[in-house]
Design a protein around this motif. Structure first.
Motif, PDB file in Angstrom:
ATOM      1  N   ILE A 185       1.065  -1.027  -0.387  1.00 37.42           N
ATOM      2  CA  ILE A 185      -0.059   0.242  -0.080  1.00 37.42           C
ATOM      3  C   ILE A 185       0.401   1.061  -0.076  1.00 37.42           C
ATOM      4  O   ILE A 185       2.021   1.034   0.134  1.00 37.42           O
ATOM      5  CB  ILE A 185      -1.187   0.308   0.986  1.00 37.42           C
ATOM      6  CG1 ILE A 185      -0.358  -0.020   2.390  1.00 37.42           C
ATOM      7  CG2 ILE A 185      -1.627  -1.382   1.430  1.00 37.42           C
ATOM      8  CD1 ILE A 185      -1.252   0.466   3.679  1.00 37.42           C
ATOM      9  N   SER A 186       0.593   2.207  -0.339  1.00 31.88           N
ATOM     10  CA  SER A 186       1.028   3.983  -0.573  1.00 31.88           C
ATOM     11  C   SER A 186       1.097   3.914   1.130  1.00 31.88           C
ATOM     12  O   SER A 186       0.499   3.584   1.699  1.00 31.88           O
ATOM     13  CB  SER A 186       0.219   4.912  -1.284  1.00 31.88           C
ATOM     14  OG  SER A 186      -0.929   5.085  -0.753  1.00 31.88           O
ATOM     15  N   SER A 187       2.362   4.761   1.122  1.00 33.24           N
ATOM     16  CA  SER A 187       2.517   4.964   2.642  1.00 33.24           C
ATOM     17  C   SER A 187       3.384   6.065   2.611  1.00 33.24           C
ATOM     18  O   SER A 187       4.523   6.919   1.337  1.00 33.24           O
ATOM     19  CB  SER A 187       3.262   4.306   3.501  1.00 33.24           C
ATOM     20  OG  SER A 187       4.824   4.099   3.428  1.00 33.24           O
ATOM     21  N   SER A 188       4.279   6.397   3.489  1.00 34.18           N
ATOM     22  CA  SER A 188       5.375   8.316   3.648  1.00 34.18           C
ATOM     23  C   SER A 188       6.895   7.678   3.286  1.00 34.18           C
ATOM     24  O   SER A 188       7.445   8.441   2.636  1.00 34.18           O
ATOM     25  CB  SER A 188       4.492   8.414   5.147  1.00 34.18           C
ATOM     26  OG  SER A 188       5.444   7.935   5.915  1.00 34.18           O
ATOM     27  N   GLU A 189       5.970   6.613   2.972  1.00 37.31           N
ATOM     28  CA  GLU A 189       8.255   5.581   3.052  1.00 37.31           C
ATOM     29  C   GLU A 189       7.655   4.683   1.821  1.00 37.31           C
ATOM     30  O   GLU A 189       8.448   4.292   1.385  1.00 37.31           O
ATOM     31  CB  GLU A 189       7.834   4.435   3.891  1.00 37.31           C
ATOM     32  CG  GLU A 189       8.357   5.225   5.457  1.00 37.31           C
ATOM     33  CD  GLU A 189       8.860   4.389   6.587  1.00 37.31           C
ATOM     34  OE1 GLU A 189       8.459   2.907   6.363  1.00 37.31           O
ATOM     35  OE2 GLU A 189       9.027   4.921   7.652  1.00 37.31           O
ATOM     36  N   GLU A 209      -2.002  15.504   8.022  1.00 36.44           N
ATOM     37  CA  GLU A 209      -1.623  16.268   9.140  1.00 36.44           C
ATOM     38  C   GLU A 209      -0.808  14.912   9.664  1.00 36.44           C
ATOM     39  O   GLU A 209       0.692  14.376  10.290  1.00 36.44           O
ATOM     40  CB  GLU A 209      -2.086  16.873   9.955  1.00 36.44           C
ATOM     41  CG  GLU A 209      -0.731  17.718  11.034  1.00 36.44           C
ATOM     42  CD  GLU A 209      -1.434  18.859  11.597  1.00 36.44           C
ATOM     43  OE1 GLU A 209      -3.085  19.101  11.411  1.00 36.44           O
ATOM     44  OE2 GLU A 209      -1.635  19.251  12.597  1.00 36.44           O
ATOM     45  N   CYS A 210      -1.937  14.146   9.955  1.00 36.58           N
ATOM     46  CA  CYS A 210      -1.225  12.542  10.660  1.00 36.58           C
ATOM     47  C   CYS A 210      -0.010  12.327   9.815  1.00 36.58           C
ATOM     48  O   CYS A 210       0.940  11.361  10.830  1.00 36.58           O
ATOM     49  CB  CYS A 210      -2.510  11.802  11.261  1.00 36.58           C
ATOM     50  SG  CYS A 210      -3.776  12.603  12.124  1.00 36.58           S
ATOM     51  N   GLN A 211       0.166  12.119   9.043  1.00 37.21           N
ATOM     52  CA  GLN A 211       0.423  10.951   8.391  1.00 37.21           C
ATOM     53  C   GLN A 211       1.837  11.783   8.220  1.00 37.21           C
ATOM     54  O   GLN A 211       3.443  11.757   8.550  1.00 37.21           O
ATOM     55  CB  GLN A 211       0.566  10.711   6.491  1.00 37.21           C
ATOM     56  CG  GLN A 211       1.109  10.048   6.185  1.00 37.21           C
ATOM     57  CD  GLN A 211       0.815   9.606   4.711  1.00 37.21           C
ATOM     58  OE1 GLN A 211       0.274   8.819   4.758  1.00 37.21           O
ATOM     59  NE2 GLN A 211       1.655   9.656   3.706  1.00 37.21           N
ATOM     60  N   ASN A 212       1.706  12.862   7.534  1.00 39.79           N
ATOM     61  CA  ASN A 212       2.473  14.475   7.536  1.00 39.79           C
ATOM     62  C   ASN A 212       3.509  14.386   9.087  1.00 39.79           C
ATOM     63  O   ASN A 212       5.045  14.762   9.164  1.00 39.79           O
ATOM     64  CB  ASN A 212       2.108  16.022   7.528  1.00 39.79           C
ATOM     65  CG  ASN A 212       2.368  15.416   5.816  1.00 39.79           C
ATOM     66  OD1 ASN A 212       2.625  14.271   5.072  1.00 39.79           O
ATOM     67  ND2 ASN A 212       1.241  16.458   5.745  1.00 39.79           N
ATOM     68  N   LEU A 213       3.303  14.303   9.998  1.00 40.79           N
ATOM     69  CA  LEU A 213       4.096  14.143  11.277  1.00 40.79           C
ATOM     70  C   LEU A 213       4.449  12.915  12.162  1.00 40.79           C
ATOM     71  O   LEU A 213       5.131  13.221  12.868  1.00 40.79           O
ATOM     72  CB  LEU A 213       2.817  14.396  12.250  1.00 40.79           C
ATOM     73  CG  LEU A 213       2.318  15.984  12.507  1.00 40.79           C
ATOM     74  CD1 LEU A 213       1.073  15.985  13.689  1.00 40.79           C
ATOM     75  CD2 LEU A 213       2.837  16.776  12.740  1.00 40.79           C
ATOM     76  N   GLY A 214       3.982  11.905  11.235  1.00 42.00           N
ATOM     77  CA  GLY A 214       4.479  10.567  11.137  1.00 42.00           C
ATOM     78  C   GLY A 214       4.771   9.546  12.400  1.00 42.00           C
ATOM     79  O   GLY A 214       4.707   8.442  12.595  1.00 42.00           O
ATOM     80  N   LEU A 215       2.674  10.295  12.771  1.00 39.65           N
ATOM     81  CA  LEU A 215       2.208   9.561  13.936  1.00 39.65           C
ATOM     82  C   LEU A 215       1.580   7.921  12.948  1.00 39.65           C
ATOM     83  O   LEU A 215       1.134   7.094  13.504  1.00 39.65           O
ATOM     84  CB  LEU A 215       0.774  10.208  14.102  1.00 39.65           C
ATOM     85  CG  LEU A 215       1.351  11.382  15.219  1.00 39.65           C
ATOM     86  CD1 LEU A 215       0.157  11.935  15.145  1.00 39.65           C
ATOM     87  CD2 LEU A 215       2.313  11.594  15.915  1.00 39.65           C
TER      88      LEU A 215
END
Ligand SMILES: NC(=O)C1=CN([C@@H]2O[C@H](COP(=O)(O)OP(=O)(O)OC[C@H]3O[C@@H](n4cnc5c(N)ncnc54)[C@H](OP(=O)(O)O)[C@@H]3O)[C@@H](O)[C@H]2O)C=CC1
Ligand SMILES: O=C[C@H](O)[C@@H](O)[C@@H](O)[C@H](O)C(=O)O
Length: 325
Positions: free
Chosen positions: A9-13, A156-162
Protein backbone atom coordinates in the motif's frame (compact mmCIF):
# COMPACT_ATOMS: atom_id res chain seq x y z
CA UNK A 1 3.36 -21.19 12.09
CA UNK A 2 1.79 -19.87 8.88
CA UNK A 3 3.51 -16.97 7.10
CA UNK A 4 0.79 -14.64 5.88
CA UNK A 5 1.37 -13.20 2.37
CA UNK A 6 1.74 -9.43 2.06
CA UNK A 7 0.47 -6.88 -0.41
CA UNK A 8 1.65 -3.31 -0.90
CA UNK A 9 0.00 0.00 0.00
CA UNK A 10 1.05 3.60 -0.43
CA UNK A 11 2.64 5.26 2.59
CA UNK A 12 4.93 8.09 3.68
CA UNK A 13 7.81 5.75 2.80
CA UNK A 14 6.56 4.78 -0.68
CA UNK A 15 5.02 1.34 -1.12
CA UNK A 16 4.93 -0.59 2.17
CA UNK A 17 3.94 -4.23 2.85
CA UNK A 18 0.75 -5.12 4.68
CA UNK A 19 -0.14 -8.68 5.75
CA UNK A 20 -3.26 -9.67 3.77
CA UNK A 21 -5.05 -11.09 6.82
CA UNK A 22 -5.57 -8.96 9.92
CA UNK A 23 -6.90 -10.16 13.24
CA UNK A 24 -10.18 -8.27 13.75
CA UNK A 25 -10.87 -7.06 17.28
CA UNK A 26 -14.43 -5.65 17.19
CA UNK A 27 -17.13 -7.17 19.37
CA UNK A 28 -20.47 -5.74 20.41
CA UNK A 29 -19.60 -6.26 24.08
CA UNK A 30 -16.20 -4.61 23.62
CA UNK A 31 -17.73 -1.52 21.98
CA UNK A 32 -20.23 -1.35 24.86
CA UNK A 33 -17.36 -1.62 27.35
CA UNK A 34 -18.84 -4.77 28.91
CA UNK A 35 -16.19 -7.35 28.02
CA UNK A 36 -13.03 -6.46 26.15
CA UNK A 37 -10.60 -9.07 24.78
CA UNK A 38 -7.60 -9.87 26.97
CA UNK A 39 -4.03 -9.19 25.78
CA UNK A 40 -3.18 -12.91 26.19
CA UNK A 41 -5.82 -13.87 23.58
CA UNK A 42 -4.18 -11.47 21.15
CA UNK A 43 -0.70 -12.76 22.00
CA UNK A 44 -2.05 -16.18 21.02
CA UNK A 45 -2.87 -14.67 17.59
CA UNK A 46 0.76 -13.53 17.22
CA UNK A 47 1.91 -17.05 18.19
CA UNK A 48 -0.13 -18.67 15.42
CA UNK A 49 1.15 -16.19 12.81
CA UNK A 50 -0.99 -13.02 12.78
CA UNK A 51 1.12 -9.92 12.22
CA UNK A 52 -1.64 -7.41 11.52
CA UNK A 53 -4.28 -6.20 14.01
CA UNK A 54 -7.38 -4.27 13.06
CA UNK A 55 -8.51 -2.09 15.95
CA UNK A 56 -10.40 1.21 16.38
CA UNK A 57 -10.90 3.85 19.02
CA UNK A 58 -14.48 2.62 19.55
CA UNK A 59 -13.59 -1.08 19.93
CA UNK A 60 -11.70 -0.38 23.22
CA UNK A 61 -9.13 -2.90 21.98
CA UNK A 62 -6.25 -0.53 21.34
CA UNK A 63 -4.94 -1.10 24.87
CA UNK A 64 -4.99 -4.92 24.78
CA UNK A 65 -3.47 -4.88 21.26
CA UNK A 66 -0.63 -2.67 22.56
CA UNK A 67 -0.15 -4.92 25.60
CA UNK A 68 -0.05 -8.03 23.40
CA UNK A 69 2.69 -6.45 21.26
CA UNK A 70 4.66 -5.44 24.35
CA UNK A 71 4.37 -9.01 25.69
CA UNK A 72 5.41 -10.48 22.32
CA UNK A 73 8.50 -8.25 22.38
CA UNK A 74 9.31 -9.14 26.01
CA UNK A 75 9.01 -12.87 25.36
CA UNK A 76 11.00 -12.76 22.10
CA UNK A 77 8.01 -13.85 19.97
CA UNK A 78 8.85 -10.86 17.79
CA UNK A 79 12.09 -8.94 17.70
CA UNK A 80 10.84 -5.48 16.81
CA UNK A 81 7.68 -3.35 16.66
CA UNK A 82 8.16 -3.16 12.90
CA UNK A 83 7.17 -6.84 12.54
CA UNK A 84 3.57 -5.92 13.42
CA UNK A 85 1.16 -3.89 11.29
CA UNK A 86 -1.46 -1.89 13.19
CA UNK A 87 -4.61 -0.45 11.67
CA UNK A 88 -6.74 1.81 13.85
CA UNK A 89 -9.63 4.17 13.11
CA UNK A 90 -10.79 7.69 13.83
CA UNK A 91 -14.19 7.57 15.50
CA UNK A 92 -16.92 9.90 14.17
CA UNK A 93 -16.94 12.11 17.28
CA UNK A 94 -13.42 13.28 16.36
CA UNK A 95 -14.06 13.82 12.66
CA UNK A 96 -13.28 17.56 12.78
CA UNK A 97 -10.12 19.23 11.46
CA UNK A 98 -8.79 20.16 14.92
CA UNK A 99 -9.78 16.88 16.61
CA UNK A 100 -8.06 14.38 14.29
CA UNK A 101 -4.46 14.80 15.51
CA UNK A 102 -5.51 14.67 19.21
CA UNK A 103 -7.56 11.54 18.43
CA UNK A 104 -4.64 9.66 16.86
CA UNK A 105 -2.41 10.76 19.75
CA UNK A 106 -4.95 9.25 22.16
CA UNK A 107 -4.99 6.02 20.13
CA UNK A 108 -1.17 5.89 20.19
CA UNK A 109 -1.26 6.42 23.95
CA UNK A 110 -3.76 3.53 24.29
CA UNK A 111 -1.53 1.33 22.11
CA UNK A 112 1.70 2.44 23.81
CA UNK A 113 3.21 3.01 20.34
CA UNK A 114 4.88 5.90 18.54
CA UNK A 115 3.15 5.32 15.22
CA UNK A 116 0.43 3.20 13.66
CA UNK A 117 0.79 1.69 10.22
CA UNK A 118 -2.63 2.71 8.93
CA UNK A 119 -5.19 5.23 10.20
CA UNK A 120 -8.71 5.15 8.74
CA UNK A 121 -11.75 7.44 8.90
CA UNK A 122 -14.19 4.90 10.39
CA UNK A 123 -17.40 6.18 8.73
CA UNK A 124 -18.09 9.21 6.49
CA UNK A 125 -20.11 10.98 9.16
CA UNK A 126 -19.74 13.10 12.24
CA UNK A 127 -21.18 12.43 15.71
CA UNK A 128 -21.63 15.20 18.21
CA UNK A 129 -21.24 13.21 21.42
CA UNK A 130 -18.44 12.50 23.89
CA UNK A 131 -18.59 8.75 24.19
CA UNK A 132 -20.01 5.98 22.00
CA UNK A 133 -21.05 2.68 23.59
CA UNK A 134 -22.71 1.12 20.54
CA UNK A 135 -25.95 2.27 18.92
CA UNK A 136 -28.49 3.64 19.01
CA UNK A 137 -27.47 7.27 19.43
CA UNK A 138 -29.89 10.24 19.55
CA UNK A 139 -30.75 11.44 16.06
CA UNK A 140 -29.61 14.98 16.84
CA UNK A 141 -26.02 13.73 17.47
CA UNK A 142 -25.59 12.88 13.79
CA UNK A 143 -24.10 15.45 11.39
CA UNK A 144 -22.65 15.48 7.88
CA UNK A 145 -18.90 15.03 7.58
CA UNK A 146 -16.80 17.90 6.26
CA UNK A 147 -14.64 15.51 4.31
CA UNK A 148 -12.09 18.08 3.17
CA UNK A 149 -11.46 19.29 6.73
CA UNK A 150 -11.31 15.76 8.19
CA UNK A 151 -8.94 14.60 5.43
CA UNK A 152 -6.60 17.54 6.07
CA UNK A 153 -6.43 16.30 9.67
CA UNK A 154 -5.64 12.78 8.42
CA UNK A 155 -2.91 14.13 6.13
CA UNK A 156 -1.42 16.01 9.06
CA UNK A 157 -1.27 12.72 11.01
CA UNK A 158 0.78 11.16 8.21
CA UNK A 159 2.96 14.24 7.77
CA UNK A 160 3.73 14.25 11.51
CA UNK A 161 4.82 10.59 11.33
CA UNK A 162 2.00 9.44 13.64
CA UNK A 163 0.85 7.00 10.96
CA UNK A 164 2.62 5.55 7.92
CA UNK A 165 -0.54 5.44 5.75
CA UNK A 166 -4.03 6.92 5.80
CA UNK A 167 -7.29 5.64 4.40
CA UNK A 168 -11.03 5.39 4.78
CA UNK A 169 -13.70 2.90 5.75
CA UNK A 170 -17.29 2.56 4.59
CA UNK A 171 -16.68 5.03 1.75
CA UNK A 172 -18.75 4.66 -1.40
CA UNK A 173 -17.40 4.95 -4.93
CA UNK A 174 -18.85 8.49 -5.11
CA UNK A 175 -17.25 9.64 -1.86
CA UNK A 176 -13.83 8.31 -2.84
CA UNK A 177 -14.07 10.19 -6.14
CA UNK A 178 -14.82 13.39 -4.19
CA UNK A 179 -11.93 12.70 -1.84
CA UNK A 180 -9.52 12.09 -4.73
CA UNK A 181 -10.48 15.46 -6.25
CA UNK A 182 -8.84 17.39 -3.39
CA UNK A 183 -6.60 14.96 -1.45
CA UNK A 184 -2.91 15.85 -1.33
CA UNK A 185 -2.30 12.31 -0.04
CA UNK A 186 -4.69 9.83 -1.69
CA UNK A 187 -6.24 7.15 0.55
CA UNK A 188 -4.24 3.90 0.68
CA UNK A 189 -7.15 1.69 1.80
CA UNK A 190 -10.95 1.50 1.86
CA UNK A 191 -12.25 -0.97 4.47
CA UNK A 192 -15.75 -2.20 3.60
CA UNK A 193 -18.25 -5.00 4.25
CA UNK A 194 -17.40 -7.81 1.81
CA UNK A 195 -17.95 -11.57 1.58
CA UNK A 196 -19.50 -13.99 -0.96
CA UNK A 197 -22.96 -12.65 -0.02
CA UNK A 198 -21.94 -9.02 -0.59
CA UNK A 199 -19.32 -9.17 -3.29
CA UNK A 200 -18.71 -5.45 -3.90
CA UNK A 201 -17.51 -5.92 -7.51
CA UNK A 202 -17.91 -2.31 -8.65
CA UNK A 203 -16.12 -0.62 -5.76
CA UNK A 204 -13.28 -3.17 -5.68
CA UNK A 205 -12.62 -2.59 -9.38
CA UNK A 206 -12.71 1.18 -8.88
CA UNK A 207 -10.34 1.00 -5.89
CA UNK A 208 -7.92 -1.29 -7.75
CA UNK A 209 -7.84 1.10 -10.71
CA UNK A 210 -6.96 3.93 -8.31
CA UNK A 211 -4.26 2.10 -6.33
CA UNK A 212 -6.47 1.76 -3.23
CA UNK A 213 -6.39 -1.55 -1.37
CA UNK A 214 -9.82 -2.85 -0.32
CA UNK A 215 -9.99 -4.55 3.07
CA UNK A 216 -12.97 -6.84 3.64
CA UNK A 217 -14.73 -6.75 7.01
CA UNK A 218 -17.47 -9.17 8.08
CA UNK A 219 -15.68 -11.77 5.91
CA UNK A 220 -17.64 -14.53 7.63
CA UNK A 221 -20.78 -12.42 8.13
CA UNK A 222 -19.78 -11.40 11.65
CA UNK A 223 -21.04 -12.65 15.00
CA UNK A 224 -24.54 -13.94 14.25
CA UNK A 225 -25.48 -13.76 17.94
CA UNK A 226 -25.39 -9.96 17.77
CA UNK A 227 -27.01 -7.30 15.59
CA UNK A 228 -23.62 -6.73 13.94
CA UNK A 229 -23.61 -10.17 12.26
CA UNK A 230 -25.70 -12.71 10.33
CA UNK A 231 -25.74 -16.42 9.39
CA UNK A 232 -25.97 -16.11 5.62
CA UNK A 233 -22.28 -16.85 4.99
CA UNK A 234 -21.71 -19.63 7.53
CA UNK A 235 -25.00 -21.37 6.64
CA UNK A 236 -24.74 -20.93 2.88
CA UNK A 237 -25.44 -24.16 0.94
CA UNK A 238 -23.23 -23.18 -2.01
CA UNK A 239 -20.23 -22.55 0.29
CA UNK A 240 -21.04 -25.68 2.32
CA UNK A 241 -21.03 -27.91 -0.77
CA UNK A 242 -17.72 -26.47 -1.98
CA UNK A 243 -16.24 -26.83 1.52
CA UNK A 244 -17.35 -30.47 1.75
CA UNK A 245 -15.96 -31.41 -1.66
CA UNK A 246 -12.56 -29.85 -0.87
CA UNK A 247 -12.23 -30.97 2.76
CA UNK A 248 -12.21 -27.33 3.92
CA UNK A 249 -14.51 -25.35 6.22
CA UNK A 250 -17.11 -22.80 5.09
CA UNK A 251 -15.04 -20.08 6.78
CA UNK A 252 -11.98 -21.10 4.73
CA UNK A 253 -13.96 -21.05 1.47
CA UNK A 254 -15.22 -17.53 2.20
CA UNK A 255 -11.74 -16.30 3.17
CA UNK A 256 -10.08 -17.98 0.17
CA UNK A 257 -12.66 -16.41 -2.16
CA UNK A 258 -11.85 -12.98 -0.70
CA UNK A 259 -8.11 -13.59 -1.06
CA UNK A 260 -8.62 -14.52 -4.71
CA UNK A 261 -10.43 -11.20 -5.26
CA UNK A 262 -7.14 -9.42 -4.48
CA UNK A 263 -8.39 -7.75 -1.31
CA UNK A 264 -7.03 -7.93 2.23
CA UNK A 265 -9.18 -9.29 5.06
CA UNK A 266 -9.97 -8.42 8.69
CA UNK A 267 -11.29 -11.61 10.30
CA UNK A 268 -11.94 -11.94 14.00
CA UNK A 269 -11.56 -15.05 16.15
CA UNK A 270 -10.64 -15.19 19.80
CA UNK A 271 -10.41 -18.99 19.66
CA UNK A 272 -6.95 -20.47 18.94
CA UNK A 273 -8.16 -23.32 16.73
CA UNK A 274 -10.32 -21.00 14.60
CA UNK A 275 -7.48 -18.43 14.45
CA UNK A 276 -5.33 -21.19 12.91
CA UNK A 277 -8.10 -22.46 10.66
CA UNK A 278 -8.58 -18.98 9.20
CA UNK A 279 -4.94 -18.88 8.11
CA UNK A 280 -5.19 -22.23 6.31
CA UNK A 281 -6.15 -20.71 2.99
CA UNK A 282 -2.89 -20.11 1.17
CA UNK A 283 -1.85 -23.51 -0.22
CA UNK A 284 -4.91 -24.38 -2.35
CA UNK A 285 -7.30 -22.55 -4.65
CA UNK A 286 -10.88 -22.43 -5.91
CA UNK A 287 -11.65 -23.81 -9.36
CA UNK A 288 -13.29 -21.80 -12.15
CA UNK A 289 -16.48 -23.79 -11.61
CA UNK A 290 -16.48 -23.06 -7.84
CA UNK A 291 -15.85 -19.36 -8.49
CA UNK A 292 -18.78 -19.30 -10.95
CA UNK A 293 -21.08 -20.86 -8.35
CA UNK A 294 -20.03 -18.26 -5.76
CA UNK A 295 -20.61 -15.49 -8.34
CA UNK A 296 -24.26 -16.53 -8.58
CA UNK A 297 -25.00 -16.28 -4.81
CA UNK A 298 -27.85 -13.78 -4.22
CA UNK A 299 -26.46 -10.53 -2.84
CA UNK A 300 -27.47 -8.94 0.47
CA UNK A 301 -25.67 -6.29 2.51
CA UNK A 302 -25.87 -6.41 6.33
CA UNK A 303 -24.51 -3.29 8.05
CA UNK A 304 -26.88 -0.33 7.68
CA UNK A 305 -26.48 2.74 9.87
CA UNK A 306 -30.24 3.28 10.16
CA UNK A 307 -31.27 0.59 12.57
CA UNK A 308 -27.75 0.23 14.01
CA UNK A 309 -26.64 3.76 14.80
CA UNK A 310 -30.06 5.45 15.03
CA UNK A 311 -33.53 4.01 15.27
CA UNK A 312 -35.43 6.76 13.42
CA UNK A 313 -35.02 8.14 9.92
CA UNK A 314 -32.01 10.39 9.49
CA UNK A 315 -31.14 12.15 6.22
CA UNK A 316 -27.34 12.04 6.67
CA UNK A 317 -27.34 8.31 7.44
CA UNK A 318 -29.94 7.50 4.78
CA UNK A 319 -27.62 9.02 2.18
CA UNK A 320 -24.61 6.99 3.38
CA UNK A 321 -26.69 3.80 3.52
CA UNK A 322 -28.03 4.36 0.00
CA UNK A 323 -24.58 5.12 -1.44
CA UNK A 324 -23.12 1.91 -0.02
CA UNK A 325 -25.80 -0.28 -1.67
N1 LIG B 1 -14.70 -0.68 9.42
C1 LIG B 1 -15.84 -1.09 9.91
O1 LIG B 1 -16.84 -0.37 9.94
C2 LIG B 1 -15.92 -2.46 10.44
C3 LIG B 1 -14.76 -3.17 10.68
N2 LIG B 1 -14.80 -4.43 11.21
C4 LIG B 1 -13.51 -5.12 11.46
O2 LIG B 1 -13.51 -6.36 10.78
C5 LIG B 1 -13.29 -7.43 11.70
C6 LIG B 1 -14.01 -8.68 11.23
O3 LIG B 1 -15.40 -8.51 11.25
P1 LIG B 1 -16.32 -9.20 12.35
O4 LIG B 1 -17.51 -8.38 12.55
O5 LIG B 1 -15.51 -9.50 13.57
O6 LIG B 1 -16.81 -10.50 11.65
P2 LIG B 1 -16.18 -11.86 11.08
O7 LIG B 1 -16.83 -12.06 9.77
O8 LIG B 1 -14.71 -11.86 11.20
O9 LIG B 1 -16.81 -12.94 12.06
C7 LIG B 1 -16.44 -13.07 13.39
C8 LIG B 1 -17.34 -14.14 14.00
O10 LIG B 1 -17.12 -15.40 13.38
C9 LIG B 1 -16.64 -16.36 14.33
N3 LIG B 1 -15.59 -17.14 13.66
C10 LIG B 1 -14.34 -16.75 13.32
N4 LIG B 1 -13.69 -17.72 12.66
C11 LIG B 1 -14.55 -18.76 12.56
C12 LIG B 1 -14.45 -20.04 11.98
N5 LIG B 1 -13.36 -20.45 11.35
N6 LIG B 1 -15.55 -20.86 12.07
C13 LIG B 1 -16.67 -20.46 12.69
N7 LIG B 1 -16.82 -19.23 13.25
C14 LIG B 1 -15.77 -18.39 13.18
C15 LIG B 1 -16.11 -15.53 15.49
O11 LIG B 1 -16.24 -16.25 16.70
P3 LIG B 1 -14.95 -16.70 17.61
O12 LIG B 1 -14.24 -15.47 18.00
O13 LIG B 1 -15.58 -17.42 18.74
O14 LIG B 1 -14.13 -17.62 16.74
C16 LIG B 1 -17.06 -14.32 15.47
O15 LIG B 1 -18.29 -14.62 16.09
C17 LIG B 1 -13.80 -6.85 13.03
O16 LIG B 1 -13.40 -7.62 14.13
C18 LIG B 1 -13.27 -5.46 12.93
O17 LIG B 1 -11.89 -5.46 13.26
C19 LIG B 1 -16.01 -5.04 11.45
C20 LIG B 1 -17.20 -4.37 11.24
C21 LIG B 1 -17.25 -3.03 10.72
O1 LIG C 1 -23.01 1.72 13.27
C1 LIG C 1 -22.61 1.43 14.30
C2 LIG C 1 -21.78 0.28 14.60
O2 LIG C 1 -21.35 0.29 15.93
C3 LIG C 1 -20.60 0.29 13.69
O3 LIG C 1 -19.99 1.50 13.80
C4 LIG C 1 -19.63 -0.79 13.97
O4 LIG C 1 -20.09 -1.99 13.48
C5 LIG C 1 -18.29 -0.48 13.37
O5 LIG C 1 -18.40 -0.07 12.06
C6 LIG C 1 -17.23 -1.53 13.47
O6 LIG C 1 -16.23 -1.23 12.94
O7 LIG C 1 -17.37 -2.58 14.11
Amino acid sequence: MVTIPETMISSSEGLRPVPVIAMGTATESGIAGIEVVTPSTLTEAIKVGYRHFDTAAIYRTEKPVGEAIAEALRSGLIKSRSEIFITTKLWCNSADRHLVVPAIKQSLKNLGLEYVDLYLIHWPLKLIQDEYNGGPVPNECVAALDMKAAWEGMEECQNLGLTKSIGVSNFSFKRIQQLLSFAKIPPAVNQIEMNPHWQQKKITEFCKANGILVTAYLPLGGDCNTALGHKRVMECDVLRDIAKSKGKTVAQISLRWLYEQGVSIAVKSFNTERMKQNLGIFDWSLTENELNKIDRIPQCRHLYLIGTLVTQHNDVLAEIDAELD
